[in-house]
Design a protein around this motif. Structure first.
Motif, PDB file in Angstrom:
ATOM      1  N   THR A  20      14.286 -14.401   2.576  1.00 55.42           N
ATOM      2  CA  THR A  20      13.205 -14.086   1.629  1.00 55.42           C
ATOM      3  C   THR A  20      12.800 -12.625   1.734  1.00 55.42           C
ATOM      4  N   HIS A  52       8.545 -19.894  12.616  1.00 58.66           N
ATOM      5  CA  HIS A  52       9.936 -20.103  12.211  1.00 58.66           C
ATOM      6  C   HIS A  52      10.675 -20.870  13.296  1.00 58.66           C
ATOM      7  N   SER A  78       8.690 -17.192   0.957  1.00 59.01           N
ATOM      8  CA  SER A  78       8.970 -18.623   0.799  1.00 59.01           C
ATOM      9  C   SER A  78       7.890 -19.333  -0.020  1.00 59.01           C
TER      10      SER A  78
HETATM   11  O1  TXA Z   1       9.181 -15.977   3.387  1.00 61.98           O
HETATM   12  C1  TXA Z   1       8.260 -16.002   4.205  1.00 61.98           C
HETATM   13  O2  TXA Z   1       7.529 -16.981   4.341  1.00 61.98           O
HETATM   14  C2  TXA Z   1       8.065 -14.770   5.074  1.00 61.98           C
HETATM   15  C3  TXA Z   1       9.306 -14.598   5.974  1.00 61.98           C
HETATM   16  C4  TXA Z   1       9.157 -13.508   6.982  1.00 61.98           C
HETATM   17  O3  TXA Z   1       9.632 -15.819   6.575  1.00 61.98           O
HETATM   18  N1  TXA Z   1       6.869 -14.852   5.849  1.00 61.98           N
HETATM   19  C5  TXA Z   1       5.647 -14.727   5.291  1.00 61.98           C
HETATM   20  O4  TXA Z   1       4.612 -14.740   6.189  1.00 61.98           O
HETATM   21  O5  TXA Z   1       5.456 -14.581   4.104  1.00 61.98           O
HETATM   22  P1  TXA Z   1       3.131 -14.216   5.839  1.00 61.98           P
HETATM   23  O6  TXA Z   1       2.393 -14.313   7.128  1.00 61.98           O
HETATM   24  O7  TXA Z   1       3.161 -12.873   5.214  1.00 61.98           O
HETATM   25  O8  TXA Z   1       2.595 -15.295   4.903  1.00 61.98           O
HETATM   26  C6  TXA Z   1       2.262 -16.511   5.455  1.00 61.98           C
HETATM   27  C7  TXA Z   1       1.424 -17.284   4.512  1.00 61.98           C
HETATM   28  C8  TXA Z   1       0.032 -16.726   4.500  1.00 61.98           C
HETATM   29  O9  TXA Z   1      -0.477 -16.741   3.212  1.00 61.98           O
HETATM   30  C9  TXA Z   1      -0.662 -17.662   5.475  1.00 61.98           C
HETATM   31  O10 TXA Z   1      -2.019 -17.646   5.329  1.00 61.98           O
HETATM   32  C10 TXA Z   1       0.006 -18.985   5.136  1.00 61.98           C
HETATM   33  O11 TXA Z   1       1.344 -18.614   4.993  1.00 61.98           O
HETATM   34  N2  TXA Z   1      -0.097 -19.941   6.227  1.00 61.98           N
HETATM   35  C11 TXA Z   1       0.507 -19.908   7.435  1.00 61.98           C
HETATM   36  N3  TXA Z   1       0.082 -20.935   8.196  1.00 61.98           N
HETATM   37  C12 TXA Z   1      -0.793 -21.620   7.459  1.00 61.98           C
HETATM   38  C13 TXA Z   1      -1.607 -22.766   7.680  1.00 61.98           C
HETATM   39  N4  TXA Z   1      -1.619 -23.404   8.838  1.00 61.98           N
HETATM   40  N5  TXA Z   1      -2.389 -23.178   6.673  1.00 61.98           N
HETATM   41  C14 TXA Z   1      -2.405 -22.538   5.502  1.00 61.98           C
HETATM   42  N6  TXA Z   1      -1.688 -21.451   5.228  1.00 61.98           N
HETATM   43  C15 TXA Z   1      -0.893 -20.988   6.189  1.00 61.98           C
END
Ligand code: TXA
Ligand code: MG
Length: 326
Positions: free
Chosen positions: A30, A62, A179
């Motif tokens: 991604t 991950h 994603s």
């Molecule tokens: O494609 C992707 O998902 C990329 C690649 C690096 O894998 N990662 C990514 O991570 O986009 P980030 O941290 O930029 O976005 C993560 C999203 C955020 O909006 C976060 O708040 C949400 O996922 N998220 C993660 N854990 C969560 C949870 N327990 N409850 C609700 N939202 C969550």
């Protein structure tokens, strides 16, 4: 420093760095991630600090394979199991109830955890090698400063965080936007972030409609803030007709302007940067962040983007563009 992700010595160095509590730049299909051992609170703290991300915005964990989900999640509903089986490894994140005491800091101390099993061969190699050393998950948000454009090449990551970070080069990301996130912790599937895997595909696998919101406290998700993925230049979204009308009205006075549109621009004698927006949503997703970054790098002050078609396949790109323009 940027190292070749296919080089076994670079892989070993990256995993050693993670084991020692350090961070690495990790390619996925991604976008590139800024990865740390999800169960090392100090390392995860460094991720939040490096990104400038508020500590209550949870990170995605991950994992190398679906079986590892049970290490982090306390319950996996049937529909989530189906999603994981169908789309993993691949660009889908599922939010599940979290096992108490596991990956607290990465989950932003929420009762849930976001899990994703990426398909990129370099990400897989890192995750498998890390798991063999007892690191069952890597917390990896997109490797950009909070609120800014996500990186889709190793060079983008270096531009964000400098040469001190070990970055594994896995080439340009295939998908280009983050994603799809489905919250599976609330009884029915809820779409938190649209992406490459579309609504229809998810509904078909879950055998039930995908909700956009449910009552009750919504989990925090930074990708869902109105303003996000923002370049330095001001982004405006408009129909092609309006872009052309404005350019003709400005004539040679159009300045510091870049346009991402489908058809070439009318020749007005002005110097306007132009990149072609692909007619196909997947190709446009691949290009969107790289295009915004390239325009920023060239120092323009305004970016005009042609509004893509209002069809389901464009939902992921549309979502990123709206936030970039807010
Ligand atoms: O494609 C992707 O998902 C990329 C690649 C690096 O894998 N990662 C990514 O991570 O986009 P980030 O941290 O930029 O976005 C993560 C999203 C955020 O909006 C976060 O708040 C949400 O996922 N998220 C993660 N854990 C969560 C949870 N327990 N409850 C609700 N939202 C969550
Ligand atoms: Mg992000």
């Amino acid at each position: 420093m940027i190292l070749d992700g296919k080089d076994p010595a670079a892989l070993a160095q990256a995993v050693d760095t993670l084991k020692a509590g350090g961070l690495i730049g990790l390619p996925t299909e991604t976008v590139y991630g800024l990865a740390a051992d999800a169960c090392n609170a100090a390392a995860v703290g460094q991720v939040f600090k490096t990104k400038g991300r508020p500590a209550d915005h949870p990170l995605i964990v991950h994992i190398a394979k679906a079986e590892t989900a049970a290490h982090f999640a306390s319950v996996v509903p049937d529909f989530a199991q189906q999603l994981m089986q169908t789309f993993w490894p691949g660009p889908l994140t599922v939010i599940l109830p979290r096992r108490a005491g596991v990956a607290d800091a990465a989950a932003g101390h929420q009762a849930t955890v976001g899990l994703r099993c990426p398909s990129h061969p370099v990400a897989q190699a890192v995750l498998q090698t890390a798991a063999a050393l007892g690191m069952w998950g890597l917390a990896a948000p997109s490797a950009n400063a909070f609120g800014r454009v996500s990186p889709t090449t190793a060079a983008h990551v270096k531009a964000e965080f400098g040469d001190g970070l070990l970055i594994l080069d896995g080439g340009a990301c295939d998908v280009g936007i983050e994603s799809t996130i489905v919250d599976c912790s609330r009884g029915a599937p809820v779409l938190l972030r649209p992406g490459h895997i579309g609504r229809k595909q998810i509904e078909a696998v879950c055998g039930q409609p995908l909700q956009d919101t449910l009552s009750g406290p919504a989990p925090k998700a930074s990708g869902t803030l109105a303003s996000h993925y923002a370049p330095r230049a001001r982004v405006k979204l408009m129909p092609e007709r309006e872009i052309h009308q404005r350019l003709l009205a400005l004539g040679v006075h159009a300045q510091n302007l870049a346009v991402w549109s489908h058809k070439p621009l009318p020749n007005t004698g002005a110097h306007v940067l132009w990149h072609q927006q692909a007619a196909n949503a997947q190709a446009a997703a691949h290009d969107v962040f790289a295009t915004l970054r390239d325009f920023d790098l060239r120092g323009v002050q305004h970016i005009w983007v042609e509004l893509p078609p209002n069809t389901p396949d464009w939902e992921g790109v549309m979502d990123r563009l709206r936030r970039a323009a807010s």
